[in-house]
Design an enzyme around this catalytic site. Structure first.
Site, PDB file in Angstrom:
ATOM      1  N   GLU A  77       0.812  -1.115  -0.061  1.00 19.26           N
ATOM      2  CA  GLU A  77      -0.001   0.369   0.001  1.00 19.26           C
ATOM      3  C   GLU A  77       0.806   1.412  -0.141  1.00 19.26           C
ATOM      4  O   GLU A  77       0.557   2.225  -0.707  1.00 19.26           O
ATOM      5  CB  GLU A  77      -0.821   0.120   1.279  1.00 19.26           C
ATOM      6  CG  GLU A  77      -1.600   1.060   1.276  1.00 19.26           C
ATOM      7  CD  GLU A  77      -3.010   1.363   0.318  1.00 19.26           C
ATOM      8  OE1 GLU A  77      -4.001   0.510   0.182  1.00 19.26           O
ATOM      9  OE2 GLU A  77      -2.764   2.152  -0.679  1.00 19.26           O
ATOM     10  N   ASP A 105       1.192   3.856  -3.004  1.00 22.17           N
ATOM     11  CA  ASP A 105       0.560   5.165  -2.816  1.00 22.17           C
ATOM     12  C   ASP A 105       1.847   6.067  -3.189  1.00 22.17           C
ATOM     13  O   ASP A 105       1.681   7.393  -3.666  1.00 22.17           O
ATOM     14  CB  ASP A 105       0.366   5.526  -1.450  1.00 22.17           C
ATOM     15  CG  ASP A 105      -1.075   4.841  -0.914  1.00 22.17           C
ATOM     16  OD1 ASP A 105      -1.767   4.264  -2.038  1.00 22.17           O
ATOM     17  OD2 ASP A 105      -1.269   4.514   0.371  1.00 22.17           O
ATOM     18  N   SER A 121      -7.272   1.942  -3.857  1.00 22.27           N
ATOM     19  CA  SER A 121      -5.937   2.399  -3.542  1.00 22.27           C
ATOM     20  C   SER A 121      -5.211   3.024  -4.728  1.00 22.27           C
ATOM     21  O   SER A 121      -4.522   3.720  -4.536  1.00 22.27           O
ATOM     22  CB  SER A 121      -5.073   1.479  -2.820  1.00 22.27           C
ATOM     23  OG  SER A 121      -5.496   1.205  -1.503  1.00 22.27           O
TER      24      SER A 121
END
Ligand SMILES: *[C@@H]1O[C@H](CO)[C@@H](O)[C@H](O)[C@H]1NC(C)=O
Ligand SMILES: *[C@@H]1O[C@H](CO)[C@@H](O)[C@H](O)[C@H]1NC(C)=O
Ligand SMILES: *[C@@H]1O[C@H](CO)[C@@H](O)[C@H](O)[C@H]1NC(C)=O
Ligand SMILES: *[C@@H]1O[C@H](CO)[C@@H](O)[C@H](O)[C@H]1NC(C)=O
Ligand SMILES: *[C@@H]1O[C@H](CO)[C@@H](O)[C@H](O)[C@H]1NC(C)=O
Length: 563
Positions: free
Chosen positions: A279, A283, A475
């Site tokens: 994640e 990001d 995401s």
């Protein structure tokens, strides 16, 4: 001394036997939390207490005025001190709390810049007495340690109305709040044969996104326009992976382009391929790699999820020159919070929006069920927070093109806590007309509908732990959208204009010109058959793709024209 103690306990007994009002309660902990019995009486608890703000209604009115095109004060964002005048508790609230603390011999400290949060540390036995609570231990199959919570919390009558939240008490939030779908396994891939993720070999890359949405590759010029990536749950962003990503997919950018690390609550950012966070990596890669030249910060927050959301807000409240965009690819079931904590956090986002910060959140990868649900049969839909807060901009996912459709996992639906805000009421009403009267799905028709917008979210190429792989989920959509907003802010600053700040009133007015309406799709989730009940994409706003996908040049032109 003995006499003093005697006095304290007398008044304390008075407080306990005095009238209390139930502040918040639930019948049971939500599954799969398991109740293990009373917490040890001498266990120390640190509780955060939210003192009621003196004028949240005034802040809301002001924010709507400064964020709505056509207003005489459009985009005149507030300073830290101006926001504080609304958020800080009134003198009478402070006095009521101080008197309660003094009566009960409690030490407290003020723990937020707007002075709306205080902290107390006390044994479980004392907390049980003061708040007519019954703190117990609970386990969760995917949590390493037990948590201490109570199913009910009460306040002495003299504090009713002066306290909004006692945290953590009745809140049971799922430990995994990441929104990167685990369904696209990591594997080594050849270079993208196509950007179209309907095709088996299709892979989404920064170049694909630039082409599809008209995102410029020219570097930002303002160094005063920071894009902040939140990092929760021990997700560590790897600089070596970012460098490899840029070398592979943004060879036109300096491959030493990197992010600045910030930390609160002892958040770390360990650099080691074995602890690379999927994640956190995606990001920082889809911000640094899309928001060309925009300074990116990675904020690592060490606390558990709900506290991390809270501490991110109070941290930003105290930053005099804050980031202009914050992107968060985490969320959890709204129902985990009960109402007071989600309302207080959402009001915190309202206050940050008023400072001129665009807050962008992912809607989760469980379609209408909020989290991936294997039963697929329940008619009950579950909202995801913070995406369900009306003061943030929430982002769902699309897939492929010709035409672009809603991704089946795209989180979307309606809040059970927050009512439909005015800026989206006509858009949402149009959608609700398309939902048949005999629709079996159970949701709050009067709630805030989300997402607001959507962006591609399937088969994104990225690098983690030194390996190139594919990943999908809201995401991915979220940092990509946040990066587009950061680039628009850069162009606004260059033109001497204020940044976009709280986006929603502006973007809902742009819905027919700056977004491609997505009209195909069904968000039953990645693991539930298409026949299971969910929403369908339609013409106009819908609860899978919001207004649709952004057309960068149009959105930029509207932004430049509007202020
Ligand atoms: C409150 O704080 C004071 C000063 O730090 C300390 O002396 C006292 O022991 C504390 N009382 C309690 C009940 O924690
Ligand atoms: C990146 O490399 C360029 C040239 O190689 C250098 O001028 C620049 O200072 C470097 N930037 C950083 C952040 O290290
Ligand atoms: C940077 O932003 C801060 C606060 O928003 C502002 O006070 C300052 O003037 C800005 N600096 C530049 C160079 O634009
Ligand atoms: C967008 O178009 C629809 C259909 O033509 C219209 O009803 C709506 O008022 C328009 N909305 C805006 C904000 O222009
Ligand atoms: C959801 O979409 C993905 C990607 O197109 C597909 O692989 C998957 O089979 C779909 N899931 C269901 C249950 O239809």
């Amino acid at each position: 001394m003995a006499f003093l103690n005697f006095l304290v306990s007398l008044s304390f007994m008075f407080a306990v036997s005095g009238r209390v009002v139930v502040h918040e309660s639930r019948a049971a902990a939500p599954a799969p939390f398991v109740r293990l019995g009373r917490a040890p009486a001498d266990q120390e608890l640190t509780l955060r207490i939210a003192l009621a703000s003196n004028n949240i209604a005034g802040l809301e009115e002001r924010l709507l005025s400064i964020s709505t095109p056509g207003s005489s004060e459009f985009r005149q964002w507030l300073s830290m001190d101006e926001v504080k005048t609304f958020v800080q508790p009134s003198k009478s609230t402070v006095a009521a709390f101080e008197s309660f603390a003094a009566t009960n011999g409690l030490n407290f400290s003020v723990v937020s810049p707007h002075e709306d949060w205080v902290s107390i540390t006390l044994p479980v036995s004392r907390a049980n007495e003061l708040f007519a609570a019954d703190f117990e231990l609970f386990s969760h199959p995917s949590m390493a340690s037990l948590i201490t919570r109570t199913l009910s919390v009460s306040l002495p009558v003299e504090l009713a109305g002066h306290i909004d939240v006692v945290h953590p008490t009745t809140e049971f939030t799922e430990p995994n709040a990441r929104h990167a779908a685990t369904t696209a396994p990591l594997k080594k891939r050849a270079p993208a044969a196509s950007c179209n993720t309907f095709v088996a070999s299709g892979v989404m890359t920064p170049a694909c996104l630039q082409q599809l949405y008209g995102i410029p590759t020219t570097a930002a010029t303002s160094q005063n326009n920071t894009l902040l990536v939140t990092g929760y749950l021990s997700e560590f962003a790897q600089t070596a992976d970012l460098a490899a990503f840029l070398k592979l997919l943004r060879p036109d950018m300096p491959s030493n382009t990197t992010f600045t690390m910030l930390s609160i609550d002892h958040g770390e950012n360990t650099q080691n391929p074995t602890v690379a966070g999927v994640e956190a990596n995606l990001d920082v890669q889809y911000t640094t790699g899309i928001a060309t030249g925009v300074p990116v910060q990675f904020l690592s927050v060490g606390s558990s999820f709900a506290t991390a959301l809270l501490d991110t807000i109070t941290f930003l409240d105290g930053v005099p020159n804050p980031p202009t965009v914050v992107t968060t690819s985490y969320g959890t079931l709204e129902a985990g919070f009960l109402n007071t904590m989600s309302t207080k956090l959402c009001n915190g986002y309202m206050a940050l929006g008023a400072r001129g910060i665009s807050l962008v959140f992912s809607t989760g990868d469980g379609g209408v069920r909020g989290v991936q649900d294997d039963t697929c049969t329940s008619p009950e839909f579950f909202a995801v927070f913070p995406a369900s807060c009306p003061w943030v901009t929430s982002v769902g996912s699309t897939q492929g093109f010709g035409p672009e459709t809603a991704a089946n996992f795209s989180g979307g639906g309606f809040s059970g806590v927050f009512p439909t805000p005015a800026y989206q009421s006509s858009a949402v009403a149009g959608f609700l007309k398309t939902v048949p009267a005999n629709f079996p799905g159970e949701f709050n028709r009067a709630g805030r509908g989300y997402p607001d917008v959507s962006v591609q979210g399937v088969h994104f190429q990225f690098v983690t732990g030194g390996v190139t792989g594919l990943v999908g989920g809201t995401s991915l959509s979220t940092p990509t959208f946040a990066s587009m907003i950061a680039l628009i802010n850069d162009r606004l600053i260059a033109a001497g204009k204020p940044v976009l700040g709280f986006l929603n009133p502006f973007i809902y007015l742009q819905r027919n010109s700056s977004f491609t309406d997505i009209t195909i799709g069904h968000n039953s989730g990645n693991s539930c058959p298409l026949s299971s009940v969910a929403f369908d994409a339609v013409i106009g706003w819908d609860a899978l793709t919001g207004l649709g996908t952004p057309i960068f040049p149009e959105l930029l032109a509207a932004a430049l024209a509007g202020s």
